[in-house]
Design a protein around this motif. Structure first.
Motif, short mmCIF file in Angstrom:
data_model
loop_
_atom_site.label_atom_id
_atom_site.label_comp_id
_atom_site.label_asym_id
_atom_site.label_seq_id
_atom_site.Cartn_x
_atom_site.Cartn_y
_atom_site.Cartn_z
N ASN A 16 -4.33 -2.34 -1.00
CA ASN A 16 -5.47 -3.17 -1.39
C ASN A 16 -5.90 -4.10 -0.25
N ASN A 17 -7.02 -4.76 -0.44
CA ASN A 17 -7.62 -5.56 0.64
C ASN A 17 -6.71 -6.65 1.16
N ALA A 18 -6.02 -7.33 0.27
CA ALA A 18 -5.19 -8.46 0.67
C ALA A 18 -3.79 -8.05 1.12
N GLY A 19 -3.46 -6.76 0.97
CA GLY A 19 -2.13 -6.29 1.35
C GLY A 19 -1.04 -6.67 0.36
N THR A 20 -1.42 -7.09 -0.83
CA THR A 20 -0.42 -7.52 -1.81
C THR A 20 0.18 -6.36 -2.60
N GLN A 21 -0.43 -5.17 -2.47
CA GLN A 21 0.14 -3.98 -3.10
C GLN A 21 -0.03 -2.77 -2.18
N LEU A 22 1.08 -2.14 -1.85
CA LEU A 22 1.08 -0.85 -1.17
C LEU A 22 1.60 0.17 -2.16
N LEU A 23 0.74 1.05 -2.61
CA LEU A 23 1.11 2.04 -3.63
C LEU A 23 1.56 3.34 -2.99
N GLN A 24 2.57 3.95 -3.60
CA GLN A 24 2.98 5.31 -3.25
C GLN A 24 2.68 6.21 -4.43
N ILE A 25 1.90 7.26 -4.18
CA ILE A 25 1.52 8.22 -5.23
C ILE A 25 2.19 9.55 -4.88
N SER A 26 3.21 9.90 -5.62
CA SER A 26 3.98 11.11 -5.33
C SER A 26 3.92 12.08 -6.50
N LYS A 27 4.28 13.32 -6.22
CA LYS A 27 4.22 14.36 -7.25
C LYS A 27 5.57 15.05 -7.35
N LYS A 28 6.08 15.17 -8.56
CA LYS A 28 7.35 15.84 -8.81
C LYS A 28 7.27 16.57 -10.13
N ASP A 29 7.66 17.84 -10.10
CA ASP A 29 7.64 18.68 -11.30
C ASP A 29 6.27 18.68 -11.97
N GLY A 30 5.22 18.69 -11.12
CA GLY A 30 3.86 18.80 -11.64
C GLY A 30 3.25 17.51 -12.13
N GLN A 31 4.00 16.39 -12.07
CA GLN A 31 3.52 15.11 -12.55
C GLN A 31 3.40 14.11 -11.40
N TYR A 32 2.35 13.31 -11.44
CA TYR A 32 2.16 12.26 -10.44
C TYR A 32 2.82 10.97 -10.92
N ALA A 33 3.45 10.29 -9.98
CA ALA A 33 4.08 9.00 -10.26
C ALA A 33 3.56 7.97 -9.28
N VAL A 34 3.38 6.75 -9.75
CA VAL A 34 2.84 5.66 -8.93
C VAL A 34 3.88 4.55 -8.83
N ALA A 35 4.17 4.13 -7.60
CA ALA A 35 5.14 3.05 -7.38
C ALA A 35 4.53 1.99 -6.47
N ASP A 36 4.89 0.74 -6.73
CA ASP A 36 4.45 -0.38 -5.90
C ASP A 36 5.56 -0.67 -4.88
N LEU A 37 5.27 -0.46 -3.59
CA LEU A 37 6.28 -0.65 -2.54
C LEU A 37 6.40 -2.10 -2.09
N GLY A 38 5.44 -2.94 -2.48
CA GLY A 38 5.55 -4.35 -2.14
C GLY A 38 4.38 -4.91 -1.38
N ILE A 39 4.59 -6.11 -0.83
CA ILE A 39 3.55 -6.86 -0.13
C ILE A 39 3.67 -6.65 1.38
N VAL A 40 2.54 -6.40 2.02
CA VAL A 40 2.50 -6.31 3.48
C VAL A 40 2.22 -7.70 4.03
#
Length: 387
Positions: A151-175
């Motif tokens: 995001n613009n402020a760097g407060t969320q870095l998202l990881q969007i990964s796929k496993k077994d046909g499903q997408y998962a979203v994780a918040d890696l933290g603040i930059v």
């Protein structure tokens, strides 16, 4: 060893530069506001190619959660063809494009062939339509095959990964800003907001803000290091899309109706591409990475010299390489080849982040080279001292 950008080997070597389609672009209408028009391919010369998907393309949206077709409100901020799309990436299969509306936490996956769209609902992305800090405007394919969004402020870095046909979203933290950034803050609206991001073969990210400032984000520490500012762009050029092309060069695009520019990462110098000159590009995406040494079997040396545009009489040398031990030497040369500064540095456990004062040097261009204890060059970069 001189630091280069290496391209991934092309799949179709026989294409000409005009037919070769390097990049995906999220394009807007000729309008002063953000108004999504289409997702298209871009030729290597900066001209538009095939439209893949438009704001009016008949589409079917399937919810990942409910596993069924859904009907979206086309007037909402968060629909698959919303006017405010601003983040785009291609996945590792090259079949799907991943994108987000700017005012919504919804993540969409578009299959290029079938035009089927999967909605990845999530409660991880914290987006508020009226809060520009929370809007996701930067997105890229990572070297690990996941998609990353910031995001613009760097407060969320998202990881969007796929496993077994499903997408998962994780918040890696603040930059966060590195202490060396000074007035060139990654989290400041004037210097660090907007733009786009790319990734390298070591798992790091590079953000080019709307103002043209370049930052390297360590994937381990989530610290953003100011590298310098792109030179050679027109005045008031807004950098909104960034991607790596098949030559290993960085390509930047603007939402404000302008041409695409190719940027040399070593010098951050931009050169206009020969294609169209009135493009409104909100984001760029590609399958290529910075510094992809694996493609040609070269050894990996993770070394940085920054910033390349020196406004405050110092540079930093950053090294992260366990194979290098003992002392290293930094040599600075003027453009005539004369050695104007030499400094020995001690490296411990393969890590170094050293500030080097340049107050004795005059304004002008210099070449900074880093040598290991055998005399081999492990990094070199051209820098410009502005005062």
């Amino acid at each position: 060893m001189k630091r280069h950008l290496f391209p991934i080997i092309l799949l179709f070597l026989g294409n000409t530069i005009h037919a070769q389609q390097d990049l995906f672009a999220l394009a807007g209408k000729d309008s002063p506001r953000i108004e999504f028009n289409d997702i298209r391919m871009m030729n290597a010369d900066g001209s538009s190619a095939t439209q893949i998907f438009t704001s009016v393309t008949p589409s079917e949206v399937f919810s990942q959660n409910s596993r069924m077709k859904i009907t979206e409100d086309r007037n909402s901020y968060g629909n698959a063809q919303a006017m405010n799309l601003a983040a785009l990436a291609t996945d590792s299969s090259q079949e799907n494009l991943v994108y987000m509306p700017m005012f919504s936490s919804n993540i969409y996956v578009l299959n290029q062939n079938t035009k089927q769209i999967t909605l990845v609902e999530n409660n991880v992305a914290k987006v508020t339509s009226c809060d520009v800090n929370s809007h996701f405007t930067r997105m890229t394919l990572g070297y690990d095959g996941a998609i990353y969004a910031l995001n613009n402020a760097g407060t969320q870095l998202l990881q969007i990964s796929k496993k077994d046909g499903q997408y998962a979203v994780a918040d890696l933290g603040i930059v966060k800003d590195a202490a060396s950034n000074g007035k060139n803050s990654f989290t400041s609206m004037e210097t660090g907001f907007g733009g786009d991001m790319i990734s390298d073969a070591e798992g790091n990210f590079y953000v080019f803000s709307a103002s043209g400032n370049a930052f390297k984000i360590s994937s381990k520490s989530l610290q953003a290091y100011f590298l310098g500012k792109i030179s050679g762009l027109p005045e008031n050029y807004s950098v909104n899309g960034v991607a790596v092309n098949s030559k290993g060069k960085i390509v930047v695009a603007s939402a404000k109706g302008n041409a695409l520019y190719e940027v040399n990462f070593e010098s951050l110098e931009a050169k206009q591409l020969a294609g169209e000159t009135n493009l409104h590009i909100y984001d760029l995406a590609s399958k290529y990475f910075l510094n992809d040494r694996k493609a040609i079997g070269a050894p990996s040396i993770n070394a940085e010299i920054y910033p390349t545009r020196i406004d405050e009489d110092f540079i930093y040398v950053n090294l992260n390489q366990t194979k290098i031990k003992g002392n290293i030497k930094v040599e600075i040369f003027d453009l005539s080849g004369k050695n104007v500064l030499s400094k020995k540095l001690s490296i411990k456990d393969g890590n170094l982040n050293e500030r080097i004062e340049l107050s004795t040097l005059f304004q002008g261009a210099y070449l900074v080279s880093v040598f290991d204890n055998t005399g081999k060059i492990i990094a070199t970069k051209k820098v410009l001292k502005t005062k």
